[in-house]
Design an enzyme around this catalytic site. Structure first.
Site, PDB file in Angstrom:
ATOM      1  N   GLN A 127       8.169 -13.884  12.324  1.00 23.70           N
ATOM      2  CA  GLN A 127       7.773 -13.586  13.701  1.00 23.70           C
ATOM      3  C   GLN A 127       8.703 -12.528  14.302  1.00 23.70           C
ATOM      4  OE1 GLN A 127       4.990 -14.832  15.291  1.00 23.70           O
ATOM      5  NE2 GLN A 127       5.512 -13.391  16.918  1.00 23.70           N
TER       6      GLN A 127
ATOM      7  N   LYS B  50      -0.245 -19.940  15.526  1.00 20.11           N
ATOM      8  CA  LYS B  50      -0.520 -19.599  14.123  1.00 20.11           C
ATOM      9  C   LYS B  50      -0.562 -20.873  13.275  1.00 20.11           C
ATOM     10  CE  LYS B  50       1.307 -14.987  14.773  1.00 20.11           C
ATOM     11  NZ  LYS B  50       2.395 -14.031  14.700  1.00 20.11           N
TER      12      LYS B  50
ATOM     13  N   ASP C 125       1.055  -9.998   7.229  1.00 22.61           N
ATOM     14  CA  ASP C 125       1.049  -9.241   8.492  1.00 22.61           C
ATOM     15  C   ASP C 125       0.645  -7.781   8.248  1.00 22.61           C
ATOM     16  OD1 ASP C 125       1.443 -10.489  10.915  1.00 22.61           O
ATOM     17  OD2 ASP C 125       3.633 -10.598  10.707  1.00 22.61           O
TER      18      ASP C 125
END
Ligand code: NAD
Length: 281
Positions: free
Chosen positions: A96, A52, A119
């Site tokens: 995460q 990422k 997200d």
């Protein structure tokens, strides 16, 4: 033979488009910044986080990295998220997952400002998607819509069957296909006569988490098959939830593993970071 839906090429195209957009935004004095938080040092999570950060650098998005120890208290994590929520120079916040067992994942997701929820996991983002309002969309299903559209596959009016009802793939996938005017059925572990239902699908999206479970008996001739699963087989080779060699000859288009859905997830995360500017202006 079927059309191979090439996620590598399509995700590269998306990243090129975003790179140009970000460069133009920078010229106009606007920059984009993603804060990435990892708790603990799970090796798979570290790989995802690094990928990422690399994608951010490529596209021209600034990234801030927070690597917290495994025993970080939930309060400490929530405090960091609170600080990042308040920072004007941070546009997106990504925590995460999975988090260590002592931390309540739902509480963490809820603590992220929905304006920075790149997200797309916050209940407000999911609710907005459900009622067709603006908001961030979960990256993997958003990537699948791009794969279909950019491969010239029509969704409107098609029988779309999804296997799997997770919050990050199956459910948002159903909402997105519905938004594109597909006729959507969601199957799961308690579905009876699974094969009978999946054999109706013009577009079959498979997100089960079981290596090579879907063989040609589940697939209508000429269907489009999207494989979300990702596993390492006994020879350490990557494979999906679909038995590719068995299914490919009977379908019209299929995503390979690797190189199908996987690369799209990060490209759509980058897209969400860039969108955060327009969504919030
Ligand atoms: P999950 O474990 O949260 O959900 C699996 C779903 O499959 C559940 O809803 C369950 O009801 C259903 N299921 C399980 N067994 C079944 C059966 N025998 N018949 C019918 N349905 C069944 O998984 P997830 O997070 O949605 O992920 C699914 C797969 O996709 C995993 O392999 C995961 O690693 C992969 N994944 C890949 C990406 C990517 O970027 N490529 C992103 C997310 C998930």
């Amino acid at each position: 033979m079927p059309k191979i839906i090439d996620g590598k090429t399509i995700s590269a195209q998306i990243k090129e488009e975003l790179k140009e957009k970000v460069a133009a935004m920078k010229k106009g004095g606007t920059s984009v910044c993603l804060a990435v938080i990892q708790v603990g040092n799970d090796p798979a999570s570290s790989v995802y986080v690094n990928n990422k950060k690399k994608a951010c650098a490529y596209v021209g998005i600034d990234s801030l990295s927070y690597e917290l120890p495994e025993n970080t208290a939930q309060e400490e994590l929530l405090q960091l998220i609170g600080e990042l929520n308040d920072r004007k120079d941070v546009n997106g916040i990504l925590v995460q997952l999975p988090l260590p067992g002592h931390i309540d994942e739902d509480a963490v997701i809820r603590s992220i400002d929905p304006k920075k929820d790149v997200d797309g996991f916050h209940p407000q983002s999911v609710g907005a998607l459900c009622i067709g309002q603006k908001g961030f969309v979960s990256c993997t299903p958003a990537g699948i819509i791009q794969l279909l559209k950019r491969s010239g596959i029509e969704i409107a009016g098609k029988e779309c069957v999804i296997i799997g009802r997770s919050n990050i793939v199956g459910k948002p996938m159903a909402l997105l296909l519905l938004k594109e005017n597909g006729t959507v059925t969601v199957c799961h572990s308690k579905t009876k006569d699974l094969k009978e239902i999946t054999r109706r699908a013009d577009i079959l999206v498979v997100a089960i988490g079981k290596p090579k479970m879907i063989t040609r008996e589940y697939v209508k001739a000429g269907a489009v098959v999207i494989d979300v699963g990702i596993h390492r087989n006994e020879n350490n080779k990557l494979c999906g939830d679909v038995d590719y060699d068995d299914v490919a000859p009977v379908c019209s288009a299929i995503t390979p593993v690797p190189g199908g859905v996987g690369p799209m997830t990060i490209a759509m995360l980058m897209n969400n970071c860039v969108e955060s500017i327009t969504l919030n202006s």
